[in-house]
Scaffold this active site. Structure first.
Site, PDB file in Angstrom:
ATOM      1  N   CYS A  24       1.482   3.759   3.013  1.00  0.00           N
ATOM      2  CA  CYS A  24       1.617   2.807   4.559  1.00  0.00           C
ATOM      3  C   CYS A  24       2.967   3.211   5.037  1.00  0.00           C
ATOM      4  O   CYS A  24       3.922   2.345   4.371  1.00  0.00           O
ATOM      5  CB  CYS A  24       0.851   1.467   4.431  1.00  0.00           C
ATOM      6  SG  CYS A  24       0.872   0.936   6.133  1.00  0.00           S
TER       7      CYS A  24
ATOM      8  N   CYS B 108       0.768  -1.281  -0.037  1.00  0.00           N
ATOM      9  CA  CYS B 108      -0.019   0.095   0.025  1.00  0.00           C
ATOM     10  C   CYS B 108       1.000   1.279  -0.033  1.00  0.00           C
ATOM     11  O   CYS B 108       1.721   1.443   0.890  1.00  0.00           O
ATOM     12  CB  CYS B 108      -0.985  -0.091   1.301  1.00  0.00           C
ATOM     13  SG  CYS B 108      -1.643  -1.557   1.687  1.00  0.00           S
TER      14      CYS B 108
ATOM     15  N   ARG C 167     -16.897   8.657  10.215  1.00  0.00           N
ATOM     16  CA  ARG C 167     -15.629   9.009  11.252  1.00  0.00           C
ATOM     17  C   ARG C 167     -14.428   9.820  10.665  1.00  0.00           C
ATOM     18  O   ARG C 167     -14.088   9.456   9.450  1.00  0.00           O
ATOM     19  CB  ARG C 167     -15.044   7.520  11.707  1.00  0.00           C
ATOM     20  CG  ARG C 167     -14.012   7.753  12.728  1.00  0.00           C
ATOM     21  CD  ARG C 167     -13.281   6.589  13.240  1.00  0.00           C
ATOM     22  NE  ARG C 167     -14.484   5.863  14.076  1.00  0.00           N
ATOM     23  CZ  ARG C 167     -14.495   4.569  13.924  1.00  0.00           C
ATOM     24  NH1 ARG C 167     -13.103   4.013  13.613  1.00  0.00           N
ATOM     25  NH2 ARG C 167     -15.240   3.900  14.599  1.00  0.00           N
TER      26      ARG C 167
ATOM     27  N   CYS D 194     -13.180  -3.176  18.145  1.00  0.00           N
ATOM     28  CA  CYS D 194     -13.047  -3.219  16.676  1.00  0.00           C
ATOM     29  C   CYS D 194     -11.492  -3.835  16.325  1.00  0.00           C
ATOM     30  O   CYS D 194     -10.726  -3.487  17.214  1.00  0.00           O
ATOM     31  CB  CYS D 194     -13.140  -1.835  16.237  1.00  0.00           C
ATOM     32  SG  CYS D 194     -12.676  -1.612  14.195  1.00  0.00           S
TER      33      CYS D 194
ATOM     34  N   CYS E 173     -10.021   0.125  19.209  1.00  0.00           N
ATOM     35  CA  CYS E 173      -9.876  -0.502  17.874  1.00  0.00           C
ATOM     36  C   CYS E 173      -8.309  -0.743  17.940  1.00  0.00           C
ATOM     37  O   CYS E 173      -7.383  -0.162  18.251  1.00  0.00           O
ATOM     38  CB  CYS E 173      -9.781   0.814  16.701  1.00  0.00           C
ATOM     39  SG  CYS E 173     -11.810   1.474  16.871  1.00  0.00           S
TER      40      CYS E 173
HETATM   41  N1  SAM Z   1      -3.105  -4.224   7.589  1.00  0.00           N
HETATM   42  C1  SAM Z   1      -4.567  -4.002   7.872  1.00  0.00           C
HETATM   43  C2  SAM Z   1      -5.084  -3.590   6.372  1.00  0.00           C
HETATM   44  O1  SAM Z   1      -4.660  -2.735   5.736  1.00  0.00           O
HETATM   45  O2  SAM Z   1      -6.186  -4.180   5.931  1.00  0.00           O
HETATM   46  C3  SAM Z   1      -5.274  -3.022   8.952  1.00  0.00           C
HETATM   47  C4  SAM Z   1      -4.561  -1.976   9.267  1.00  0.00           C
HETATM   48  S1  SAM Z   1      -4.478  -0.596   8.009  1.00  0.00           S
HETATM   49  C5  SAM Z   1      -3.320   0.478   8.449  1.00  0.00           C
HETATM   50  C6  SAM Z   1      -6.076   0.344   8.104  1.00  0.00           C
HETATM   51  C7  SAM Z   1      -6.257   1.504   6.972  1.00  0.00           C
HETATM   52  O3  SAM Z   1      -5.634   2.622   7.582  1.00  0.00           O
HETATM   53  C8  SAM Z   1      -5.957   1.331   5.807  1.00  0.00           C
HETATM   54  O4  SAM Z   1      -6.626   0.582   4.994  1.00  0.00           O
HETATM   55  C9  SAM Z   1      -5.901   2.964   5.433  1.00  0.00           C
HETATM   56  O5  SAM Z   1      -7.179   3.326   5.038  1.00  0.00           O
HETATM   57  C10 SAM Z   1      -5.589   3.463   6.699  1.00  0.00           C
HETATM   58  N2  SAM Z   1      -4.489   4.312   6.367  1.00  0.00           N
HETATM   59  C11 SAM Z   1      -2.918   3.351   6.582  1.00  0.00           C
HETATM   60  N3  SAM Z   1      -1.882   4.412   6.522  1.00  0.00           N
HETATM   61  C12 SAM Z   1      -2.624   5.745   6.325  1.00  0.00           C
HETATM   62  C13 SAM Z   1      -2.150   6.657   6.100  1.00  0.00           C
HETATM   63  N4  SAM Z   1      -0.675   7.315   5.915  1.00  0.00           N
HETATM   64  N5  SAM Z   1      -2.787   8.087   5.787  1.00  0.00           N
HETATM   65  C14 SAM Z   1      -4.171   7.930   6.138  1.00  0.00           C
HETATM   66  N6  SAM Z   1      -4.843   6.659   6.144  1.00  0.00           N
HETATM   67  C15 SAM Z   1      -3.765   5.583   6.257  1.00  0.00           C
HETATM   68 FE1  SF4 Z   2      -1.302  -2.109   3.566  1.00  0.00          FE
HETATM   69 FE2  SF4 Z   2      -0.252  -0.944   5.893  1.00  0.00          FE
HETATM   70 FE3  SF4 Z   2      -2.409  -2.662   6.070  1.00  0.00          FE
HETATM   71 FE4  SF4 Z   2       0.068  -3.617   5.247  1.00  0.00          FE
HETATM   72  S1  SF4 Z   2      -0.538  -2.440   7.256  1.00  0.00           S
HETATM   73  S2  SF4 Z   2      -1.998  -4.149   4.476  1.00  0.00           S
HETATM   74  S3  SF4 Z   2       0.862  -2.082   3.794  1.00  0.00           S
HETATM   75  S4  SF4 Z   2      -2.279  -0.587   4.843  1.00  0.00           S
END
Ligand code: SAM
Ligand code: SF4
Ligand code: DTB
Length: 344
Positions: free
Chosen positions: A83, A80, A283, A151, A120
């Site tokens: 991330c 992603c 949210r 959550c 969460c």
């Molecule tokens: N790893 C799991 C997944 O991605 O399904 C769960 C945690 S992930 C960090 C949850 C969500 O946080 C992501 O789908 C994204 O929408 C949001 N997110 C993560 N990093 C972000 C960032 N830098 N800015 C804004 N939203 C973010």
């Molecule tokens: Fe994607 Fe980050 Fe969630 Fe991993 S932790 S699946 S890189 S949003």
């Protein structure tokens, strides 16, 4: 847009821009064009309409407070592009193992004392392994026993995993679509849109409330933002909880230097989510630390009625709890009580 969306009847044309379109009141599907038409309304008309819809279903002066904890940080195999936790990018983040149950419960106790009604827990996994389910279930049971909603966001789930989490009492599962199907391929290559939809089906089928939203400010167009909202609003039923994240640009990720979105476009996105998903809790999620008080107030006016509360999101900062308490007090906004949260 999907074939199915092409095949469904159009929502009525918007003539009086202060009236709520019928698609918000019926089970009619939202075409991307209808969502764009909302985005294009004069700002005041859009906010007026969002407030009308909001007050039909919610108290206009109450927000729900959730506290987040990263229970397994970094080292994620997914790519992603936004991330901090992806192992594909060098963001300087140290990967950690799944936290001990007791340490998670200590953090939950603190969140409860500070006034959160939902806890969460997020893990940087593509998907959990079955051996992770026991400690995860203990975390759910422990947090529930404190009287808070739970959550989890753990990546993709198989059906039996969703059922196991539900049996432990999980209230919500967060799994975001992140963006429109058209823009998605520019952001993530290691997990398909369909895989996300499949996980959401498993969560729904297991009887867990769905928390599903996305991110704006990743360089997408308004049409692509509208595409995300249409996808969410056309889920049957639409999610109970819809997090709208403003990208937190992380140094070292491919999106580390994307231009920030126009703040009014962010507010419009909240308002459009509110109008198209009238009963969902919308949210105001990541990105609040980069917003001033006036912008956050506009987001509440646009229909946001939940936020993350506590100094930390997963790996990035959130406004200090004290500052949030003062902001809510200045706006005359109350935090939802634990009793009201329990009553749904
Ligand atoms: N790893 C799991 C997944 O991605 O399904 C769960 C945690 S992930 C960090 C949850 C969500 O946080 C992501 O789908 C994204 O929408 C949001 N997110 C993560 N990093 C972000 C960032 N830098 N800015 C804004 N939203 C973010
Ligand atoms: Fe994607 Fe980050 Fe969630 Fe991993 S932790 S699946 S890189 S949003
Ligand atoms: C969601 O939509 N936003 C939260 C929650 N679900 C898990 C996560 C935001 C993460 C922001 C970046 C970080 O702190 O790492």
């Amino acid at each position: 847009m999907t074939e199915a969306q092409h095949a469904t009847p159009a929502a009525p044309a918007i003539t009086d821009t202060t009236q709520v379109p019928d698609a918000a009141r019926t089970s009619q599907r939202w075409r991307v064009a209808d969502v764009i038409a909302l985005y294009e309304l004069p700002f005041n008309d859009l906010l007026y309409r969002a407030q009308q819809v909001h007050r039909e279903h919610f108290d206009g002066n109450t927000v729900q407070l959730s506290t987040l904890l990263s229970i397994k940080t970094g080292g994620c195999e997914e790519d992603c592009k936004y991330c901090s936790q992806s192992s594909h990018y060098d963001t300087g983040l140290k990967a950690e193992k799944l936290m001990d149950v007791e340490a998670v419960l200590d953090a939950a106790r603190l969140a409860k004392e500070n006034g959160a009604t939902r806890f969460c827990m997020g893990a940087a996994w593509r998907s959990p392994k079955d051996r992770h389910l026991e400690p995860i279930k203990e975390m759910i049971r422990g947090v529930k026993a404190m009287g808070m909603e739970t959550c989890m966001t753990l990546g993709m789930l198989e059906s039996h995993q969703a059922h196991a989490l539900r049996e432990a009492g999980l209230d919500y599962y967060n799994h975001n679509l992140d963006t429109s199907p058209e823009f998605y391929g520019q952001i993530i290559s290691t997990r398909s849109y369909q895989e996300r939809l499949d996980t959401l089906d498993h969560v729904r089928d297991a009887g867990i409330n769905v928390c599903c939203g996305g991110i704006v400010g990743m360089g997408e167009s308004r049409r692509e933002r509208a595409g995300l909202i249409a996808q969410l609003a056309n889920m049957d039923p639409y999610p109970e909880s819809v997090p709208i994240n403003n990208l937190v640009a992380i140094e070292g990720t491919p999106l580390g230097h994307v231009d920030p979105i126009d703040p009014f476009e962010f507010v419009r996105t909240i308002a459009v989510a509110r109008i198209t998903m009238p009963r969902a809790v919308v949210r105001l999620s990541a990105g609040r630390q980069q917003m001033d008080d006036a912008l956050q107030a506009l987001c509440f006016l646009a229909g946001a009625n939940s936020m993350f509360y506590g100094d930390q999101l997963l790996t990035t900062g959130n406004p200090q709890a004290d500052a949030d308490r003062k902001l809510l007090e200045r706006l005359g906004i109350r935090a939802q009580s634990a009793q009201a949260a329990a009553a749904g």
